[in-house]
Design a protein around this motif. Structure first.
Motif, PDB file in Angstrom:
ATOM      1  N   ARG A 491     -13.944 -13.994  24.313  1.00 31.07           N
ATOM      2  CA  ARG A 491     -13.283 -13.332  24.761  1.00 31.07           C
ATOM      3  C   ARG A 491     -13.411 -11.945  23.956  1.00 31.07           C
ATOM      4  N   PRO A 492     -12.610 -10.936  24.074  1.00 30.45           N
ATOM      5  CA  PRO A 492     -12.193  -9.410  23.469  1.00 30.45           C
ATOM      6  C   PRO A 492     -12.681  -9.526  21.798  1.00 30.45           C
ATOM      7  N   TYR A 493     -13.266  -8.709  21.356  1.00 35.88           N
ATOM      8  CA  TYR A 493     -13.117  -8.841  19.586  1.00 35.88           C
ATOM      9  C   TYR A 493     -11.857  -8.805  19.533  1.00 35.88           C
ATOM     10  N   PRO A 494     -11.613 -10.199  18.194  1.00 36.95           N
ATOM     11  CA  PRO A 494     -10.038 -10.536  17.278  1.00 36.95           C
ATOM     12  C   PRO A 494      -9.293  -9.567  16.968  1.00 36.95           C
ATOM     13  N   GLU A 495     -10.439  -8.589  15.668  1.00 31.79           N
ATOM     14  CA  GLU A 495     -10.098  -7.792  14.569  1.00 31.79           C
ATOM     15  C   GLU A 495      -9.808  -6.348  15.076  1.00 31.79           C
ATOM     16  N   GLU A 496      -9.317  -5.946  16.492  1.00 32.97           N
ATOM     17  CA  GLU A 496      -9.199  -4.724  17.036  1.00 32.97           C
ATOM     18  C   GLU A 496      -8.775  -3.885  16.283  1.00 32.97           C
ATOM     19  N   THR A 497      -7.421  -4.361  15.725  1.00 35.12           N
ATOM     20  CA  THR A 497      -6.439  -3.888  15.085  1.00 35.12           C
ATOM     21  C   THR A 497      -7.444  -2.730  13.681  1.00 35.12           C
ATOM     22  N   SER A 498      -8.325  -3.749  12.912  1.00 37.96           N
ATOM     23  CA  SER A 498      -8.638  -2.977  12.293  1.00 37.96           C
ATOM     24  C   SER A 498     -10.662  -2.375  12.606  1.00 37.96           C
ATOM     25  N   ARG A 499     -10.863  -3.351  13.601  1.00 37.23           N
ATOM     26  CA  ARG A 499     -11.811  -1.697  14.131  1.00 37.23           C
ATOM     27  C   ARG A 499     -11.809  -0.273  14.621  1.00 37.23           C
TER      28      ARG A 499
END
Length: 515
Positions: A491-499
Motif C-alpha cells: 500500500r502507499p507509504y504509511p509515513e506520508e505525514t512525516s514524508r
C-alpha cells in the motif's frame, strides 16, 4: 584421534581459497566455514591502515570457529566473555548448501552487522545464517570489520573509513573465492541493518566498491554521515580522553583492546557539547562514515541521485517505531516530559528550532510528548534517510523496492512496538539470541511470528536471486511499499505525514558547529 573423529574429519568439507585450504563442518544439511581470514591482522605496522592481503598458510586450516571480534566497547551486540581472543579480527564465515564449484552457482548474500559503528561482530548468535541459506538455497557470507576508533576515527596518518575499506576487502574476497564454495560472484547481494545499512548505503557511493555487488539491502539506514571537520574534531576529543594526540603514532601506543575506553568516555560527555557537535551530540556515538572526499566522496543520497547506483538493484526500508528501542532502554517509556519533547523537536525537527517544533506539533496535533519525542527521532535518524535513499535511487535512474515493518515485538505485551532491530531476529529466525532475546522475551514464538519471518526470508532471498522481492518498485507517484505485518500488504507509504514534513530538507554531512 578416535575412529569416529577420523570419520568426522574425513567427511568435513574442504575448500581451497586463494590463501590456502580450509576445513569446515557439516551442520544440518549445510557446509559451514567460520573464521576464514580475508585480510591480515591489522596490528603492528598494519594498525590503522587499509586492510592488507591475508598471509597464506600451508596445509588445511580448520574453519570451525568464529574469528575474534574487533576491539570495541561493551554492548548488547558486543562480544560476550566466551568470545575468542587474538588479532585475526578480519574474517568471514560461509554457509553453503554445497561447497563445490557448480555449473549453476548459487546467489550470494553478504551480511554487514550494525552496532552504531562502535560494536558488533559476525559471530553474534543473532546472525546465524543457516535459515537464510536454506530458505533461499543460496550462499551466505558474514564478515567482521573494524569498528570504533580502529575503524572510523579520523586520525592523522591513517586513511578515513577503515571499517568501510575492510568491507570492500571482504567483498573482494567474495569475488575471488566464493565460486569455490558454490556461489556466483556475479550475483552478490550486500545486506545490513542500522550501522550495517549505513555501511551498505555508503558502499553504494564508495568508488572502490563498484562492481563488487549487484544488489543491496539496507535495513533502517541511519542518516548520520560526518563531515571531515566534525570527524577530526571528535577524533581529537577521543584522543584527549587518553591524553594523546589524534595521530597514528600516538594512538598506536595504546593496546587496541584498551583504546575503546577513550571512545566510551567521550560518549558519556557528548550530550553536553551540542554547541560544538550539534545533532550528533545527543546520539552519544562519536563514530560514523566520514565524507572525506576520497574513500567516501559524497553522501549516499548525492551519489545515488547522480546515478552511482543505477546498475545496482536496491531494497530499503525501516521499522515503524524505530526509536522506541532507545526510549525503552533508557527507561523513558511513558515518562517523557513536555520539556524533553520540546527539546527533541527543536533539535531534530526539519529546519530545527521553533520551526521544527511547530512543524511536528501542527502535523500531529493529537500526539502527546512521548509520541512526539519518539516520532521526530525515528524520522530524523532512520525513517527519512531510508526513504530518501530509495528516492535518490529512482532519481538517478535506478530501481528501489521499499518496505516498512509494522508488526510489534511480543515482549512486554507489545510495548516495544515495531522498534529498531526487530527485523534481525525475524529475518534470521534467531528469536532467542541477542536483540531477539530482548524483543521476544519470554513470549511464545507464535505461528504468526514464524509466518512473517518466513515471508521476510522469502522476499530477501528472492531479491538476492532475481532482483524482485515480490512487490512493485517504489516511485514518487504511487509510493507503494510492502508493509510487513501479520498480514503483509502492499500500500502507499504509511509515513506520508512525516514524508511531507521532510520533503524540502536534505541530509548533508553533519557539520562541526564551532567551539
Amino acid at each position: 584421534m578416535t575412529t569416529a573423529e577420523h570419520r568426522e574429519q574425513a567427511s568435513a568439507p574442504v575448500v581451497r581459497t586463494a590463501a590456502g585450504a580450509v576445513r569446515g563442518s557439516r551442520e544440518d544439511g549445510l557446509a559451514v566455514f567460520r573464521g576464514i581470514p580475508f585480510a591480515a591482522p591489522p596490528v603492528g605496522a598494519a594498525r590503522f591502515q587499509a586492510p592488507r592481503p591475508p598471509v597464506p598458510w600451508e596445509g588445511v586450516r580448520e574453519a570451525d570457529a568464529f574469528g575474534p571480534p574487533p576491539p570495541q566497547e561493551a554492548g548488547l551486540l558486543g562480544p560476550g566473555g566466551a568470545a575468542p581472543s587474538g588479532d585475526d579480527w578480519l574474517t568471514v564465515n560461509v554457509w553453503t548448501p554445497d561447497p563445490r564449484p557448480s555449473a549453476t552457482p548459487r546467489p550470494v548474500m553478504v551480511w554487514i552487522y550494525g552496532g552504531a559503528y562502535k560494536i558488533g561482530h559476525s559471530g553474534s548468535p543473532g546472525y546465524d545464517a543457516q535459515h537464510l541459506a536454506r530458505a533461499g538455497d543460496l550462499v551466505v557470507v558474514t564478515l567482521n570489520y573494524r569498528v570504533g576508533i580502529e575503524g572510523f576515527a579520523r586520525i592523522d596518518g591513517a586513511p578515513a573509513n577503515r571499517g568501510l575499506l575492510d568491507q570492500v576487502a571482504a567483498l573482494e574476497w567474495v569475488r575471488d573465492n566464493i565460486a569455490a564454495f558454490g556461489g556466483d560472484p556475479g550475483r552478490v547481494t550486500v545486506f545490513g541493518e542500522s550501522a550495517g545499512a549505513g555501511s551498505v548505503a555508503a558502499l553504494l557511493a564508495v568508488p572502490s566498491a563498484r562492481g563488487l555487488f549487484g544488489r543491496a539491502v539496507a535495513q533502517s539506514v541511519p542518516g548520520t554521515y560526518f563531515s571531515d571537520e566534525l570527524a577530526r574534531d571528535l577524533a581529537a576529543a577521543i584522543a584527549a580522553e587518553a591524553g594523546l594526540r589524534p595521530t597514528v603514532a600516538d594512538l598506536a601506543t595504546v593496546d587496541p583492546r584498551v583504546l575503546p575506553e577513550a571512545g566510551a568516555a567521550l560518549g558519556e560527555k557528548m550530550a553536553a557539547r551540542v554547541d560544538r557537535w550539534g545533532r550528533v551530540a545527543p546520539t552519544v556515538t562519536p563514530f560514523s562514515p566520514v565524507v572525506d572526499g576520497e574513500v567516501l566522496p559524497v553522501t549516499p543520497w548525492q551519489a545515488l541521485a547522480a546515478g552511482a547506483g543505477r546498475d545496482v538493484e536496491l531494497l530499503v526500508g525501516h521499522n515503524a517505531q524505530e526509536y522506541r528501542l532507545f526510549v525503552a532502554m533508557a527507561g523513558r517509556l511513558g515518562k517523557v516530559t513536555e520539556d524533553q519533547a520540546t527539546d527533541a523537536l527543536r533539535m531534530f525537527g526539519p529546519g530545527g528550532g521553533e520551526a521544527g517544533e511547530r512543524a511536528y506539533r501542527t502535523a500531529f496535533p493529537q500526539a502527546g510528548p512521548g509520541e512526539l519525542y519518539e516520532r521526530v527521532q525515528s524520522d530524523w535518524l532512520f525513517h527519512m534517510p531510508s526513504l530518501r535513499l530509495a528516492e535518490a535511487q529512482a532519481a538517478g535512474g535506478g530501481r528501489a523496492h521499499v518496505y516498512e515493518l509494522t508488526w510489534p515485538a511480543p515482549a512486554l505485551d507489545g510495548a516495544f512496538g515495531a522498534c529498531h532491530g526487530l527485523d534481525i531476529p525475524l529475518l534470521f529466525g534467531t528469536y532467542r539470541a541477542d536483540l531477539g532475546a530482548l524483543l521476544f522475551g519470554d513470549a511464545e514464538v507464535t505461528e504468526e511470528a514464524r509466518a512473517l519471518s518466513s515471508f521476510m526470508r522469502g522476499a530477501w532471498t528472492a531479491f538476492a536471486g532475481t532482483g524482485d522481492p515480490g512487490w512493485p518498485a517504489y516511485d514518487t507517484e504511487r509510493r507503494l511499499v510492502q508493509v510487513l505485518d501479520a498480514r503483509p500488504e502492499v500500500r502507499p507509504y504509511p509515513e506520508e505525514t512525516s514524508r511531507r514534513l521532510w520533503e524540502d530538507h536534505d541530509f548533508p554531512p553533519l557539520p562541526l558547529l564551532g567551539s
